[in-house]
Design a protein around this motif. Structure first.
Motif, PDB file in Angstrom:
ATOM      1  N   ILE A 150       0.692  -0.740   0.290  1.00  0.00           N
ATOM      2  CA  ILE A 150      -0.214  -0.026   0.122  1.00  0.00           C
ATOM      3  C   ILE A 150       0.835   1.153   0.366  1.00  0.00           C
ATOM      4  CG2 ILE A 150      -1.565   1.767   1.599  1.00  0.00           C
ATOM      5  CD1 ILE A 150      -2.630  -1.166   0.705  1.00  0.00           C
ATOM      6  N   LEU A 151       1.392   2.495  -0.868  1.00  0.00           N
ATOM      7  CA  LEU A 151       1.635   3.083  -1.175  1.00  0.00           C
ATOM      8  C   LEU A 151       0.603   4.225  -1.566  1.00  0.00           C
ATOM      9  CD1 LEU A 151       2.571   0.608  -3.459  1.00  0.00           C
ATOM     10  CD2 LEU A 151       4.611   2.488  -3.607  1.00  0.00           C
ATOM     11  N   GLY A 152       1.220   6.101  -0.513  1.00  0.00           N
ATOM     12  CA  GLY A 152       0.595   7.149  -0.800  1.00  0.00           C
ATOM     13  C   GLY A 152      -1.263   6.841   0.333  1.00  0.00           C
ATOM     14  N   GLY A 153      -1.594   7.859  -0.019  1.00  0.00           N
ATOM     15  CA  GLY A 153      -3.133   8.125   0.081  1.00  0.00           C
ATOM     16  C   GLY A 153      -3.747   9.231   1.203  1.00  0.00           C
ATOM     17  N   GLN A 154      -4.757   8.809   1.226  1.00  0.00           N
ATOM     18  CA  GLN A 154      -4.581  10.947   2.569  1.00  0.00           C
ATOM     19  C   GLN A 154      -5.644  10.206   3.741  1.00  0.00           C
ATOM     20  OE1 GLN A 154      -7.167  13.435  -0.291  1.00  0.00           O
ATOM     21  NE2 GLN A 154      -6.118  15.192   1.393  1.00  0.00           N
ATOM     22  N   LEU A 160       7.498  -0.711   5.053  1.00  0.00           N
ATOM     23  CA  LEU A 160       8.958  -1.210   4.084  1.00  0.00           C
ATOM     24  C   LEU A 160       9.916   0.506   4.084  1.00  0.00           C
ATOM     25  CD1 LEU A 160       7.089  -3.088   1.352  1.00  0.00           C
ATOM     26  CD2 LEU A 160       8.104  -3.189   3.077  1.00  0.00           C
ATOM     27  N   SER A 161       9.008   1.214   3.896  1.00  0.00           N
ATOM     28  CA  SER A 161       9.514   2.124   3.588  1.00  0.00           C
ATOM     29  C   SER A 161       9.265   3.659   3.831  1.00  0.00           C
ATOM     30  CB  SER A 161       9.960   2.216   2.220  1.00  0.00           C
ATOM     31  OG  SER A 161      11.083   3.233   1.586  1.00  0.00           O
ATOM     32  N   GLU A 162       9.302   5.070   3.442  1.00  0.00           N
ATOM     33  CA  GLU A 162       8.990   6.318   3.530  1.00  0.00           C
ATOM     34  C   GLU A 162       8.612   6.620   2.027  1.00  0.00           C
ATOM     35  OE1 GLU A 162       7.882   7.922   6.102  1.00  0.00           O
ATOM     36  OE2 GLU A 162       8.891   6.817   7.195  1.00  0.00           O
ATOM     37  N   ARG A 175      10.943   4.112  -8.983  1.00  0.00           N
ATOM     38  CA  ARG A 175      10.938   2.867  -8.966  1.00  0.00           C
ATOM     39  C   ARG A 175      10.595   2.689  -7.579  1.00  0.00           C
ATOM     40  NH1 ARG A 175      14.091   0.728 -13.466  1.00  0.00           N
ATOM     41  NH2 ARG A 175      15.409   1.740 -12.355  1.00  0.00           N
ATOM     42  N   TYR A 176      10.993   1.698  -6.952  1.00  0.00           N
ATOM     43  CA  TYR A 176      11.048   0.790  -5.098  1.00  0.00           C
ATOM     44  C   TYR A 176      11.907  -0.360  -5.434  1.00  0.00           C
ATOM     45  CZ  TYR A 176      11.282  -0.557  -0.545  1.00  0.00           C
ATOM     46  OH  TYR A 176      11.424  -1.033   0.703  1.00  0.00           O
ATOM     47  N   ASP A 181       3.152   9.184   4.261  1.00  0.00           N
ATOM     48  CA  ASP A 181       4.133   9.159   4.030  1.00  0.00           C
ATOM     49  C   ASP A 181       4.749   7.781   3.849  1.00  0.00           C
ATOM     50  OD1 ASP A 181       4.478   9.434   6.393  1.00  0.00           O
ATOM     51  OD2 ASP A 181       5.758  10.618   6.581  1.00  0.00           O
ATOM     52  N   GLY A 182       3.785   6.940   4.767  1.00  0.00           N
ATOM     53  CA  GLY A 182       4.622   5.393   4.635  1.00  0.00           C
ATOM     54  C   GLY A 182       4.277   5.000   2.938  1.00  0.00           C
ATOM     55  N   VAL A 183       4.889   3.501   3.014  1.00  0.00           N
ATOM     56  CA  VAL A 183       4.989   2.434   2.594  1.00  0.00           C
ATOM     57  C   VAL A 183       4.609   1.278   3.525  1.00  0.00           C
ATOM     58  CG1 VAL A 183       5.403   0.300   0.320  1.00  0.00           C
ATOM     59  CG2 VAL A 183       6.331   3.290   0.290  1.00  0.00           C
TER      60      VAL A 183
END
Length: 588
Positions: free
Chosen positions: A283-287, A310-312, A347-348, A295-297
């Motif tokens: 899951i990436l981004g969103g409000q 996983l990451s920022e 790209r991650y 700001d999280g992944v």
């Protein structure tokens, strides 16, 4: 008075005329014979580009009036390749493809022409992909191309789960022992689990049992039996009965099985190698609530019903899109408080836990659909502003590092549902579009051929959806489109749509699916859903709230299961199915 004049492109002019003389068999003094085919040339030209020819001339103390004859083994170089080599020697131009690169490398080796070898090396590096990395590794080892060898080996290691599967094993069973052993020894080998590694070893040995049985003892030591399931251990034990000197291996397997009976059951996950892959939804981004952007992944590990960060995020946005391709996750577009359609793309790298900035999309997009087909990343449709939809389909070209227009849908839409079949076709099913000035989800299926860049089949049906439908292929030519109210099965061969009674149940919170949810098919007729806006009736101060839960739908049973809650309740996040390496658990 003296004036100097210089002819433009004089060198090319001379070589072109010499090549014409060669083809007309004029003034030749060297002949190359290959399987009854004779090629005439000029030894001055060949001696200038080939140390082999130069040495033949000097070693034989040839006179200017002598003619040189060279016979080439047709099993080493074909007449077609020799003709192509001569064209290259005279013009400096060569067309390299996957079909002829091996013979051109042989030609470069035979005539000792390093420039041609460099061209072949560059071609292999630029054209390497999952489907050819095994063959490229063979070529790299044969012709000592180290950079190609490293890239090809990484390609095989990172896609071992494919090569060891029924789809890829037909070619992989021919893998040489030195490469196969190196792969099994690699802690970062991307296998689905240690069961797959053990099964791959057994299948590889049995494919050529007389030749490979001697390698089994050594390679068996590379398998962590503690990470293998009981079912696979018992299968392996039965297979070992037909092999010589296998009693010690059978004893090891029996020892693991006995120990498990005496101990409390534990997860095999902690024993897996670092490269073992975990089926996960990312899951990436969103409000968030109150308008803050996430700001999280986050990753949901399906097997463990576990969430991890996983990451920022490299940027903050909602209504963006994501897809995975091998070890990478691609994200693009989205909206922020200031910009309604972002062009940005990133790209991650799941292995290295790092982000790379990619070239921007040609236009800013929201609610577009990213998808991977044949290892290539596509962006389908989207909108550039409210009620302004696009039909563009973009392809990311890894070699040129740019986004290219691959084609267009039959109508401009955003929020499309997309499913792939094979390595070529995208099936784009219904999206939001304008019909007589009103936003609607019309019943349409575009079959987009990624090779031709054309919609080769467009099917419409009299159903209007109120949310992004769920897609699946139950048979080769039957595309199933499911929604809450109406569902349809489309026979792509007969171009016929039939309504079906199967429908998607409402979420456990009695809310319907909509474009704000993160929706992801996870295989075996299972669908993952989380986040999104839900309408509530028990809260008087708000018209809606953000769904804090995650669910899994069993389409066969028609039932939702509530999963472990995600770290954040998010509106309009991006999501994709990915295979995360086990070392992520150790890193986190």
């Amino acid at each position: 008075m003296k004036l100097e004049f210089t002819e433009k492109n004089y060198n090319s002019f001379v070589l072109q005329n010499l090549n014409k003389q060669r083809k007309r068999k004029e003034y030749w003094d060297i002949a190359l014979t290959v399987d009854h085919h004779v090629f005439f040339a000029h030894r001055n030209v060949l001696a200038a580009v080939s140390p082999l020819v130069k040495n033949l001339i000097s070693n034989h103390d040839m006179k200017t009036t002598d003619e040189l004859f060279i016979t080439i083994d047709p099993n080493y170089l074909s007449p077609t390749t020799v003709d192509q080599l001569l064209d290259y020697f005279y013009s400096g131009k060569v067309v390299i493809s996957e079909q002829n690169v091996e013979e051109l490398l042989r030609g470069a080796q035979y005539f000792n022409t390093p420039r041609l070898r460099i061209h072949c090396n560059d071609f292999l590096i630029k054209s390497i992909r999952r489907a050819n990395c095994l063959r490229y590794l063979f070529l790299a080892e044969l012709f000592e191309l180290k950079e190609v060898s490293d890239l090809a080996y990484s390609g095989i290691r990172d896609n071992f789960h494919y090569w060891a599967s029924p789809e890829g094993c037909v070619h992989f069973m021919r893998c040489p022992p030195v490469i196969f052993g190196r792969l099994l020894r690699d802690e970062n080998l991307h296998v689905l689990n240690e069961d797959q590694a053990l099964n791959a070893l057994i299948n590889w040995v049995c494919f050529r049992k007389d030749e490979r049985e001697k390698y089994f003892k050594k390679f068996f030591n590379y398998i962590n039996l503690n990470a293998v399931s009981n079912k696979t251990l018992m299968y392996a034990s039965n297979k070992l009965m037909g092999m010589e000197n296998s009693s010690a291996h059978s004893t090891l397997i029996e020892s693991v099985l006995v120990d498990r009976k005496q101990e409390r059951p534990t997860s095999l996950l902690s024993y897996q190698r670092k490269g073992a892959l975990l089926d996960s939804v990312v899951i990436l981004g969103g409000q968030k609530a109150h308008g803050k952007f996430n700001d999280g992944v986050f990753a949901y590990i399906i097997q463990e019903n576990l969430w991890l960060k996983l990451s920022e995020m490299p940027y903050r946005a909602a209504a963006l899109s994501a897809t995975s391709a091998g070890r990478y996750i691609y994200i693009s577009g989205g909206t922020t408080e200031q910009i309604s359609g972002l062009k940005t793309a990133w790209r991650y790298d799941m292995d290295d836990n790092s982000w790379t900035k990619l070239p921007d999309l040609p236009i800013g997009l929201v609610f577009h659909t990213m998808v991977t087909c044949g290892g290539t990343v596509y962006s389908v449709g989207g909108s550039i502003a409210p009620r302004r939809y696009v039909s563009n389909i973009y392809r990311y070209d890894e070699r040129k590092e740019t986004w290219c227009l691959a084609g267009k849908m039959s109508i401009p839409m955003d929020g499309t549902a997309v499913i792939t079949r094979g390595d070529r076709n995208l099936y784009i099913v219904t999206g939001r579009c304008l019909v007589k000035g009103y936003i609607s989800r019309v019943g349409v299926v575009d079959c987009f051929d990624t090779n031709t860049g054309e919609v080769v089949q467009c099917i419409t049906f009299p159903i209007e959806f109120n949310h992004r439908p769920l897609l699946s292929f139950h048979q080769d030519n039957i595309l199933c489109v499911y929604s809450h109210r109406q569902s349809v099965e489309i026979n792509l061969q007969k171009v016929k749509a039939n309504k079906t009674t199967t429908s998607v149940p409402l979420l456990p919170n009695n809310c319907p699916l909509d474009v704000s949810h993160a929706i992801c098919s996870v295989g075996d007729n299972k669908v993952f859903v989380c986040g999104g806006v839900t309408t509530t009736t028990d809260v008087q101060t708000k018209d809606y709230t953000i769904n804090p839960n995650a669910y899994l739908l069993d389409q066969k049973a028609g039932e939702w299961k509530t999963l472990a809650p995600p770290p954040e309740a998010l509106d309009c996040p991006a999501c994709c199915l990915a295979k995360l390496p086990c070392k992520i658990l150790q890193r986190i």
